[in-house]
Design a protein around this motif. Structure first.
Motif, PDB file in Angstrom:
ATOM      1  N   THR A   1     -19.613   5.934  54.722  1.00  0.00           N
ATOM      2  CA  THR A   1     -18.976   5.191  53.636  1.00  0.00           C
ATOM      3  C   THR A   1     -19.349   3.717  53.663  1.00  0.00           C
ATOM      4  N   ALA A   2     -19.066   3.047  52.568  1.00  0.00           N
ATOM      5  CA  ALA A   2     -19.393   1.630  52.459  1.00  0.00           C
ATOM      6  C   ALA A   2     -18.576   0.810  53.445  1.00  0.00           C
ATOM      7  N   THR A   3     -19.230  -0.110  54.118  1.00  0.00           N
ATOM      8  CA  THR A   3     -18.567  -1.154  54.887  1.00  0.00           C
ATOM      9  C   THR A   3     -18.916  -2.484  54.237  1.00  0.00           C
ATOM     10  N   PHE A   4     -18.194  -3.509  54.612  1.00  0.00           N
ATOM     11  CA  PHE A   4     -18.390  -4.783  53.927  1.00  0.00           C
ATOM     12  C   PHE A   4     -19.609  -5.508  54.476  1.00  0.00           C
ATOM     13  N   GLU A   5     -20.636  -5.619  53.643  1.00  0.00           N
ATOM     14  CA  GLU A   5     -21.844  -6.372  53.960  1.00  0.00           C
ATOM     15  C   GLU A   5     -22.362  -6.054  55.367  1.00  0.00           C
ATOM     16  N   PRO A   6     -22.733  -4.799  55.596  1.00  0.00           N
ATOM     17  CA  PRO A   6     -23.222  -4.436  56.932  1.00  0.00           C
ATOM     18  C   PRO A   6     -24.647  -4.921  57.157  1.00  0.00           C
ATOM     19  N   GLY A   7     -25.108  -4.753  58.395  1.00  0.00           N
ATOM     20  CA  GLY A   7     -26.470  -5.110  58.731  1.00  0.00           C
ATOM     21  C   GLY A   7     -27.426  -3.951  58.516  1.00  0.00           C
ATOM     22  N   LYS A   8     -28.674  -4.202  58.832  1.00  0.00           N
ATOM     23  CA  LYS A   8     -29.741  -3.223  58.637  1.00  0.00           C
ATOM     24  C   LYS A   8     -29.585  -2.071  59.635  1.00  0.00           C
ATOM     25  N   PRO A   9     -29.780  -0.829  59.173  1.00  0.00           N
ATOM     26  CA  PRO A   9     -29.654   0.308  60.103  1.00  0.00           C
ATOM     27  C   PRO A   9     -30.772   0.327  61.147  1.00  0.00           C
ATOM     28  N   THR A  10     -30.486   1.015  62.256  1.00  0.00           N
ATOM     29  CA  THR A  10     -31.482   1.271  63.296  1.00  0.00           C
ATOM     30  C   THR A  10     -31.176   2.642  63.887  1.00  0.00           C
ATOM     31  N   TRP A  11     -32.197   3.362  64.343  1.00  0.00           N
ATOM     32  CA  TRP A  11     -32.071   4.766  64.748  1.00  0.00           C
ATOM     33  C   TRP A  11     -32.138   4.928  66.260  1.00  0.00           C
ATOM     34  N   SER A  12     -31.403   5.909  66.762  1.00  0.00           N
ATOM     35  CA  SER A  12     -31.603   6.367  68.134  1.00  0.00           C
ATOM     36  C   SER A  12     -32.904   7.158  68.215  1.00  0.00           C
ATOM     37  N   PRO A  13     -33.513   7.247  69.379  1.00  0.00           N
ATOM     38  CA  PRO A  13     -34.796   7.961  69.488  1.00  0.00           C
ATOM     39  C   PRO A  13     -34.722   9.430  69.083  1.00  0.00           C
ATOM     40  N   ASP A  14     -33.567  10.073  69.273  1.00  0.00           N
ATOM     41  CA  ASP A  14     -33.453  11.473  68.876  1.00  0.00           C
ATOM     42  C   ASP A  14     -33.040  11.643  67.418  1.00  0.00           C
ATOM     43  N   GLY A  15     -32.824  10.527  66.713  1.00  0.00           N
ATOM     44  CA  GLY A  15     -32.486  10.601  65.304  1.00  0.00           C
ATOM     45  C   GLY A  15     -31.073  11.060  65.019  1.00  0.00           C
ATOM     46  N   GLU A  16     -30.239  11.189  66.040  1.00  0.00           N
ATOM     47  CA  GLU A  16     -28.882  11.691  65.838  1.00  0.00           C
ATOM     48  C   GLU A  16     -27.865  10.590  65.577  1.00  0.00           C
ATOM     49  N   THR A  17     -28.196   9.368  65.907  1.00  0.00           N
ATOM     50  CA  THR A  17     -27.269   8.248  65.742  1.00  0.00           C
ATOM     51  C   THR A  17     -27.941   7.138  64.945  1.00  0.00           C
TER      52      THR A  17
END
Length: 1017
Positions: free
Chosen positions: A422-438
């Motif tokens: 869901t939307a959060t207020f002005e979040p930062g850029k996403p980043t992935w765990s190496p297994d793609g699960e997080t």
């Protein structure tokens, strides 16, 4: 301040010096507390603790401006006062004797401690605090200093009050009820509940302990109540406790004064007071901006840089393009078109580059094949933006954000998208765990639901469950900004990196992102926008406008040279505007039959029309030419990503030729400024600051949370290196640091502004944003909940010459009678679909709901601004766009000003010559030597203010744009959201986010989402 004509006839850059004492006999939103012995009254006027005789008279100051105090209370023997103070960047409890001696701090941070009340036996102080994750009621043992919890339920609990016998404590719960705790039995009961929309404050027991008096805000009223019966309903009472003189008479504050009444209602007695404060006008010389030099200048606006997986290349945003640079060589532009671009992201194999652009109509993700040079559009959402893309480690997916801050993924092969959080207020850029699960990103976690500020922490999203949880980057600290400052997962999955307190850290993490060790500091210089090399051995980051590389284990960084320059745009050599009528921005009269001669960037002559003048000719013989409008308060990059190329064109199409932002992501601000000045982006002239300097708690993603003197020094170096046009101090910055920022800013020739008028006026602050504004107290000292201000506010603004930027949010109530701009073709074409939908909803709400209270509040705010203006104060127009609607809100502000007392001439001056003078540049007037920022309009705005929106053509620094040319790129595209997400879009159910909760602001409840409805910055 002299007459308008006199002030603007020769726009001096040097500010007039001077200081003086001002005696105040009225206050806005202040409290008064009578001593138990009946001899003294304590006041918290302007954040200073004062004591005066109970009969009235001169108030004596007990605390300096740096203490920023509120809500004093007397010990039962009248020998001491306890109060809350924000001196140290968090609210703590202090005591002092009434002669000013014995000043002592009782509590320390990091949590807030507010609203202290001394027990009848003098042994205990009850207060509210947020140490438990919500506001709760605590007791402080005066003898031993022990703190205990008294009441901590599920709601926010605050503003406690002792019963006369000391056995019970009443307090407010979540704005709508008063509960009572029996200290003997521990039992808890509800005394009174009011409906949603009504707001209770500050209970106080009657002398016999049988009932409670409280303050109630409802239906545009502020009354004192005893249960459901008004005690005072013919004044605007201030939301503070009453004091009892005896069993019948009570003291309270209302209508700017201290009053006494009795339960029998025999009339009102006023207790007069006088409090002396000093204001100081700034004495510095403003730095002028260089809009004309054709010398090459190095690019400093390097946005969102990312290191390639092989560590040999860098991609970044600059000059309205995405650049790819092999380290050691010149950067190469990716597109060379006019569309908006942002957020480059390398694929894991380094063969593709994702970025967002609006060349398809709205901001979507596109992918460039770096071998073939071919682009393809990956997302086509239509009704939402797609920005801040990040590749999954497999290269098969991208995570991204929409304009509201929701997290999505898109399949690279098929284009299928799915919302994962869901939307959060002005979040930062996403980043992935190496297994793609997080998926991890920065998100704000408020300390409580009572106030919106908190810490920017790491939000870990489990893709399988859709659940999110917070972990701290550094204990008790915020990630620096929630834009590009991390977290960023290392490609090998063992670490994350992020900026905290303006330096770089790494921390070891488990495969789900949980920190497994202590964070390690990597740099000791201002650090932003970190990214990893593919082997997880190097980190790239920004330092004050330059790229730096450092080992992931620390050590000496090295500079990565970016051989990229820009030069100012060259306007036509000579342009002649034949104006049938002309208003110069200063005089009240209109001139007829005028030629405005423009050479390069500036006006060189304003003369009677003559045929045959050399140069490019603009025929406005049947139109009026006036100065371009100036919006003195907006946040151009805050949601610029959502607007894209539309935003600057929309402003220009409605006659806005200059904007000023008192808060934006720093590097994107510089990129916008350089792109605009170089002509790479079509947009108004731009003055901006970067992230506002804030205290330890923050809310917006473009604030810089500050924790120490050493860090503040780094923040000031950052501002100077990026050549901010002004400095903004935000709401949780302590006064001592505010004063230091002001001295620094004026020392390098730039103004400083904030949300507070005093004590900024005492150390020569330049401006205050908004009429009331978000602030750390939860109420404003410059405007009451009903929009009123008293002579303490107006007198101070006039005496100090501090600029006031009202940002009249309630001007949207005028949509009830006037939807002309909502239906305007420029507005419909140049708004993205989601902003157009929000504008229509705002207009429809004004028509279908009761707007009387908001309309009365608007009228009060305008009349306050008008009094300051007509007494010689400095009022300039600003809107807080795009929180309020870009360009449209400026005209609605003008119309509101005229509706409630300003003449059209006076209103327009606040958006032209007076604004230009406040900026300190040659703007806002039509005269030789001024910049050629002009608007050609159909009609007479000095007679009908609505005509100011009838713009057909604008010039910015001598470069002309017609409305049709501004609209042309989007004319064939839907501006009303007709495109829908395609069949691959899946709206997955997602949980509510902890930051999307109810807050209270100025006594009114609102739900804080990604696009919040109240003022910001």
């Amino acid at each position: 301040m002299t007459s308008l004509a006199g002030r603007t006839a020769d726009a001096a850059v040097a500010r007039t010096s001077g200081s003086g004492e001002l005696r105040l006999g009225a206050g806005t939103t202040f409290g008064a507390r009578l001593s138990p012995d009946g001899r003294w009254i304590a006041l918290d006027l302007l954040g200073v603790l004062w004591v005066m005789p109970a009969s009235g008279g001169q108030a004596r100051r007990l605390t300096s401006d740096l203490f920023d105090i509120a809500q004093p209370d007397w010990s039962p023997d009248s020998s001491q006062l306890v109060f809350q103070s924000y001196r140290d960047g968090v609210f703590n409890l202090w005591t002092v004797r009434p002669d000013g001696s014995g000043l002592r701090q009782l509590t320390t941070g990091p949590f807030d401690h507010r609203e202290p009340r001394w027990s009848p036996d003098g042994r205990t102080i009850v207060f509210s605090g947020d140490a438990s994750g919500s506001y709760a009621i605590y007791t402080y043992d005066v003898g031993g200093g022990r703190v205990d919890v008294l009441a901590d339920g599920y709601g926010e609990e605050y503003e406690p009050a002792w019963s006369p016998d000391g056995n019970r404590v009443a307090f407010v719960v979540a704005n709508t009820r008063i509960d009572v705790v029996d200290r003997t039995t521990g039992g808890r009961s509800t005394h009174i509940t009011v409906p949603a929309g009504q707001v209770i404050h500050q209970p106080e027991w009657t002398p016999d302990g049988t009932d409670l008096v409280h303050h109630l805000t409802y239906d545009g009223r502020c009354d004192l109540m005893i249960r459901n019966t008004p005690l005072v309903d013919d004044e605007e009472t201030f939301p503070f406790r009453v004091s009892w003189l005896d069993r019948e008479r009570f003291l309270y504050t209302a209508n700017g004064e201290i009053h006494v009444r009795s339960l029998g209602g025999e009339g009102t007695k006023t207790i007069g007071f006088s409090a002396a404060v000093t204001t100081r006008k700034p004495t510095y010389t403003k730095r002028r901006s260089d809009f004309e030099s054709t010398r090459p200048r190095p690019v400093r606006g390097i946005g969102s840089p990312v290191l390639s997986p092989d560590g040999e290349q860098v991609a970044f945003r600059a000059l309205n393009d995405i650049y790819v640079m092999k380290i050691g060589r010149a950067p190469q532009a990716l597109t060379r078109d006019h569309w908006w671009k942002c957020d480059p992201a390398w694929s894991p194999d380094g063969k593709q580059l994702a970025y967002s652009t609006d060349r398809g109509g709205t901001l979507d993700i596109w992918i460039r094949n770096l071998d073939t040079g071919q682009d393809r559009q990956l997302t086509d959402l239509g009704s939402r933006a797609a920005v801040s893309a990040a590749w999954s480690p497999s290269g098969k997916e991208l995570a991204f954000l929409d304009q509201d801050g929701a997290v999505w993924t898109v399949d690279v092969a098929s284009g299928a998208v799915r919302r994962v959080f869901t939307a959060t207020f002005e979040p930062g850029k996403p980043t992935w765990s190496p297994d793609g699960e997080t998926i991890a990103l920065a998100a704000v976690k408020p300390y409580s639901a009572r106030f919106r500020e908190g810490l920017s922490q790491i939000l870990l999203i489990n893709r399988a469950t859709g659940q999110g949880r917070y972990v701290e980057a550094v204990a008790g600290r915020s990630i620096q900004t929630r834009g590009d400052d991390g977290p960023v997962w290392s490609p090998d999955g063992t670490r994350m990196t992020f900026a905290v307190a303006s330096v770089l850290y790494t921390v070891d993490v488990a495969k789900d992102g949980t920190p497994t060790g202590e964070p390690r500091q990597i740099t000791d210089e201002v650090t932003d926008a970190p990214s990893w090399s593919g082997d997880s051995k190097k980190l790239l980051y920004l330092n004050n406008g330059r790229l730096r590389l450092v080992s992931a284990n620390g050590g000496r960084p090295r500079t990565v040279t970016v051989p990229l320059t820009w030069t100012a745009v060259r306007p036509p050599a000579r342009t002649v505007v034949h104006a049938g009528r002309m208003w110069d921005g200063v005089r009240r009269e209109i001139r007829c039959g005028v030629d405005i001669v423009v050479e390069g960037h500036r006006i060189t002559a304003v003369e009677p029309h003559a045929e045959g003048r050399a140069g490019k000719r603009i025929d406005a013989r049947d139109r009026l030419v006036m100065p371009g409008l100036i919006d003195m308060h907006h946040h151009r990059e805050m949601q610029g990503y959502a607007y894209g190329d539309r935003q600057g064109r929309l402003w220009l199409s409605l006659g806005v030729t200059t904007t000023r932002s008192p808060g934006s992501p720093a590097y994107h601000m510089v990129e916008e400024r350089e792109a605009t000045r170089s002509g790479a982006r079509i947009a108004p002239r731009y003055f901006g600051t970067g992230e506002a300097v804030d205290g330890p708690r923050i809310y917006y993603n473009f604030m810089r949370p500050t924790f120490s003197d050493a860090q503040l020094k780094l923040e000031l170096e950052h501002a100077e290196s990026l050549e901010y046009d002004l400095m903004k101090c935000y709401v949780r910055l302590p006064v001592v640091w505010h004063k230091r920022v002001a001295a620094f800013a004026q020392g390098i020739g730039i103004p400083v502004t904030s949300h507070y008028h005093y004590p900024a006026m005492a150390f020569g602050g330049d401006g205050m944003e908004h009429t009331g504004a978000t602030n750390r107290f939860g109420y404003s000292r410059t405007v009451t909940p009903l929009g009123t201000a008293h002579s303490d506010v107006t007198d101070l603004f006039v005496a100090s010459d501090m600029a006031r930027t009202p940002t009249l949010f309630n001007s949207t109530t005028l949509y009830r009678e006037d939807t002309s701009l909502v239906e305007d073709r420029r507005v419909q074409t140049l708004n993205p679909p989601w902003r157009m939908a929000a504008l229509r909803e705002s207009a429809e709400a004004a028509g279908r709901t009761d707007q009387r209270a908001r309309r009365e509040n608007l009228e009060a705010q305008v009349r306050q601004a008008l009094e300051i203006f007509r007494r010689g104060g400095r009022v300039v127009l600003g809107t807080d766009a795009p929180i309020d609607h870009a360009a449209v809100s400026l005209h609605m502000n003008l119309r509101a000003m005229v509706t409630y007392g300003f003449t059209p001439y006076e209103a327009l001056v606040t958006a032209t010559s007076l604004a230009g003078e406040t900026l300190g540049d040659d703007l806002g007037r039509i005269a030789p030597g001024m910049y050629a920022d002009l608007a050609v309009v159909d009609g007479d705005p000095l007679t009908d203010i609505k005509d100011a929106a009838n713009v057909e053509q604008v010039l910015v620094s001598g470069t002309a744009h017609t409305v049709d040319s501004l609209m042309q790129p989007f004319s064939a595209m839907s501006a009303a959201g007709s495109r829908k997400p395609d069949g691959n879009t899946v709206l997955a159910p997602v949980p509510d986010h902890p930051a999307n909760k109810k807050f209270w602001w100025h006594g009114h409840e609102y739900v804080e989402k990604a696009q919040h409805a109240c003022c910001s910055g």
